[in-house]
Design a protein around this motif. Structure first.
Motif, short mmCIF file in Angstrom:
data_model
loop_
_atom_site.label_atom_id
_atom_site.label_comp_id
_atom_site.label_asym_id
_atom_site.label_seq_id
_atom_site.Cartn_x
_atom_site.Cartn_y
_atom_site.Cartn_z
N ASN A 110 0.77 -1.21 -0.07
CA ASN A 110 0.03 0.01 0.10
C ASN A 110 0.96 1.39 0.21
OD1 ASN A 110 -2.45 -1.45 -0.12
ND2 ASN A 110 -2.91 -1.34 2.08
N PHE A 113 2.39 1.80 -3.43
CA PHE A 113 1.60 2.31 -4.46
C PHE A 113 1.19 3.68 -4.42
CE2 PHE A 113 -0.50 -2.01 -5.73
CZ PHE A 113 0.60 -2.35 -6.43
N VAL A 114 0.88 4.38 -3.05
CA VAL A 114 0.48 5.60 -3.02
C VAL A 114 1.80 6.73 -3.04
CG1 VAL A 114 -1.57 5.14 -1.49
CG2 VAL A 114 0.72 5.67 -0.36
N LEU A 116 4.31 6.22 -5.30
CA LEU A 116 4.78 6.18 -6.78
C LEU A 116 4.98 7.69 -7.20
CD1 LEU A 116 2.67 3.49 -8.37
CD2 LEU A 116 5.07 3.52 -8.57
N PRO A 118 4.52 10.97 -8.83
CA PRO A 118 3.65 11.40 -9.27
C PRO A 118 3.79 11.70 -10.95
CG PRO A 118 3.96 12.82 -7.43
CD PRO A 118 5.16 11.83 -7.60
N ARG A 120 5.78 10.00 -12.89
CA ARG A 120 6.52 8.96 -13.59
C ARG A 120 6.32 8.94 -15.08
NH1 ARG A 120 2.64 7.31 -10.33
NH2 ARG A 120 1.25 5.96 -11.26
N ALA A 124 3.02 1.40 -14.18
CA ALA A 124 3.58 0.50 -12.88
C ALA A 124 2.42 -0.50 -12.45
CB ALA A 124 3.58 1.61 -11.55
N ALA A 125 3.09 -1.43 -12.11
CA ALA A 125 2.18 -2.69 -11.34
C ALA A 125 2.83 -3.37 -10.23
CB ALA A 125 2.26 -3.94 -12.49
N GLY A 126 2.23 -3.89 -9.51
CA GLY A 126 2.83 -4.57 -8.23
C GLY A 126 2.78 -6.15 -8.32
N PRO A 128 2.82 -9.41 -6.63
CA PRO A 128 3.01 -10.37 -5.18
C PRO A 128 3.33 -11.74 -5.57
CG PRO A 128 0.68 -10.18 -5.77
CD PRO A 128 1.51 -9.38 -7.05
N ALA B 2 -0.71 10.07 -13.47
CA ALA B 2 -0.73 10.07 -12.00
C ALA B 2 -2.40 10.51 -11.83
CB ALA B 2 0.12 11.30 -11.21
N ALA B 105 -4.69 3.94 -6.19
CA ALA B 105 -3.55 3.50 -5.34
C ALA B 105 -3.92 3.67 -4.00
CB ALA B 105 -2.57 4.72 -5.72
N ASN B 107 -6.45 2.25 -2.74
CA ASN B 107 -7.32 0.99 -2.39
C ASN B 107 -6.49 -0.01 -1.45
OD1 ASN B 107 -9.36 -1.11 -3.10
ND2 ASN B 107 -7.70 -2.11 -4.08
N ASP B 108 -7.17 -0.88 -0.86
CA ASP B 108 -6.11 -1.66 0.27
C ASP B 108 -5.77 -2.96 -0.67
OD1 ASP B 108 -5.30 -2.84 2.21
OD2 ASP B 108 -7.10 -3.09 3.51
N PHE B 109 -4.76 -2.83 -1.24
CA PHE B 109 -4.30 -3.91 -2.08
C PHE B 109 -3.68 -5.18 -1.26
CE2 PHE B 109 -4.31 -0.84 -5.53
CZ PHE B 109 -4.59 -1.43 -6.65
N GLY B 126 -1.04 -6.22 -9.53
CA GLY B 126 -1.83 -5.16 -9.02
C GLY B 126 -1.52 -4.01 -9.73
N VAL B 127 -2.38 -3.23 -10.21
CA VAL B 127 -2.13 -1.92 -11.04
C VAL B 127 -2.97 -0.86 -10.36
CG1 VAL B 127 -2.34 -0.65 -13.07
CG2 VAL B 127 -1.93 -3.08 -12.99
N PRO B 128 -1.95 0.13 -9.58
CA PRO B 128 -2.64 1.01 -8.90
C PRO B 128 -2.88 2.51 -9.98
CG PRO B 128 -0.13 1.05 -8.38
CD PRO B 128 -0.63 -0.23 -9.50
#
Lengths: 319, 319
Positions: A110, A113-114, A116, A118, A120, A124-126, A128, B2, B105, B107-109, B126-128
């Protein structure tokens, strides 16, 4: 494609006093030092034809934690690719960038992601999951980066946790001052993990793609017991044994704790790459790192090991 | 790339009593009902040649919240693609699946990532970010899915929040029982958001790719004031006004709160698709949904609106 998350060795999340994001300056310096190598590798080794089919350059940072160093690392790679296109007079053909930030599913994504950047210039992707598993489809990535992550083993070697094994690591939480059996078990686990890691990456990376690692390790021939990071683990271990001797914690709990960390030599890395057979080493440099300030280092260590200590002994032990 | 996260309308995270993950049965039923349409669309409309270049089928679920409905939705799509390959006697050529779970972003990922199905047959990311922005590189996705998300506007229309505008929404928190000016402002915002949404998706989806939506809306011709979900918002608004009249909260605060939700008609959706010009509607069905049990519905509504109410009035108002 799953992982045993219960045992995942994760950095502290959030942005508090002992969060990894506030205690990773030490690791950032290494990324700064790496920059010119990335530039050179991309300038010399990268064939931009491998990008042309999708016109997207895909980068994964494996073991990204909750930021912010990962943003710096991927930006360095993007800058180098853009410079390459400029220098070839092909700026208008520069690809889009797609960045994949990977860490265990239990990582605190979390705050990553917040925070990242601004402005860029990338998507972007996370991702897991453990990098000991496949994380991406076949032939998907152009550049894999990983900093301060492949020293984390997938698990503590079984025999080190087994009371009936000659490799049982009684009275210690780390391998570096232990018996030969313990060191051997760690060395074998590292080799196995690297084999697995490289096998999966070889499937995920396009032909001609690049990987870059920052690996905290030890010079060839230096004993594990003389490595600074190992000494720090041993120091933490003797503090815990002192607490056990004073009856503050159970000595059995200390016996059963072992850090899944291993500091390899360049030779061990070379052997792993050669045995895998899909990659060649284009450059490797040993960067001696200055010993950090004690306070900064202990906070940094805490941000990395607190989750493990907390799970093992409970929250009350921490301060 | 962003977004203004401060205003993002996000579902409740975590797994508590009023979490979205525990209060989205209502939305899950719609995904069950959608299943046969997905099967048919993939069987009839999908040209598997669009997959062949990468041999990977990429799906994005836009507005995934913290799960678990999103897992069901993407599994339905994967199953349908696998069946198509089987029916063509091409099981051995079935692609790998790469799934992208998107939400704001904020959101609770974290719970989404740790609850990923352990035996999944796909790679997950995950894509924020807001789907009002570009989220993916050009021509990247094969299937875009979105359920109960495109009714959320990117923002409350400016004029509705402006005291000096004829569209100021005094004494209400929703548009459906308001003046024509307010309704018009919402209608225009919806059209603008859909224009933006479709423009970005047209860039991200490969030629021949598919999109499927579950959109809570209203039949053509039915006034906004007669839509169940709107009535619920109006009811919440009158409760807040009652509290304001009793001096428990400020009436100015009620005036300045507006939900960024809009329930469109099929005709409005068709208009948006036609004006964009890059997509054609292959199937569309109005599924009348039974009114949910009151308790389940209020919990579901709370899981969706609590974050907004909390930000606006403070935590103490919630229970």
């Amino acid at each position: 494609m799953a992982e045993a998350e219960g045992k995942a060795y994760t950095m502290n999340g959030g942005s508090g006093l002992y969060s990894y994001s506030k205690n990773s300056d030490f690791q950032r310096e290494a990324i700064d030092a790496e920059r010119e190598h990335i530039n050179k590798a991309i300038a010399v080794e990268l064939d931009i034809d491998i990008i042309s089919s999708s016109n997207t350059f895909r980068i994964a940072d494996l073991g990204c934690a909750a930021g912010p160093n990962t943003f710096l690392a991927v930006q360095n790679i993007i800058d180098a690719v853009e410079i390459k296109y400029q220098n070839q007079g092909k700026s208008s053909q520069c690809p889009e960038f797609h960045i994949f930030f990977n860490d265990h599913a239990a990582n605190d994504f979390n705050p990553l992601f917040v925070s990242l950047p601004p402005k860029r210039r990338y998507f972007a992707a996370g991702v897991p999951g453990s990098f000991q598993d496949r994380l991406f489809p076949r032939a998907f990535l152009h550049f894999v980066h990983s900093s301060y992550s492949v020293q984390i083993l997938s698990r503590v070697p079984k025999e080190v946790e087994n009371k009936r094994s000659p490799a049982w690591n009684k009275g210690r939480i780390h391998y570096s001052n232990s018996t030969d059996e313990v060191v051997k078990a760690y060395t074998a686990q590292y080799a196995k993990d690297m084999e697995n890691f490289l096998k999966h990456r070889a499937e995920e990376i396009v032909h001609g793609g690049l990987m870059a690692f920052i690996i905290p390790g030890r010079p060839d021939g230096r004993p594990h017991s003389e490595v600074f990071a190992n000494k720090s683990c041993e120091l933490l271990g003797s503090c815990l044994m002192d607490m056990a001797n004073k009856g503050k914690i159970s000595s059995e709990k200390v016996d059963s704790l072992n850090f899944p960390l291993y500091f390899a030599s360049p030779q061990e890395v070379e052997t792993a790459v050669r045995q895998n057979g899909c990659f060649s080493i284009e450059m490797m440099e040993i960067v001696p790192q200055e010993k950090p300030q004690l306070k900064a280092f202990t906070s940094s260590m805490r941000s990395g090991s607190e989750n493990t200590i907390k799970k093992h002994f409970g929250e009350e032990i921490l301060d």
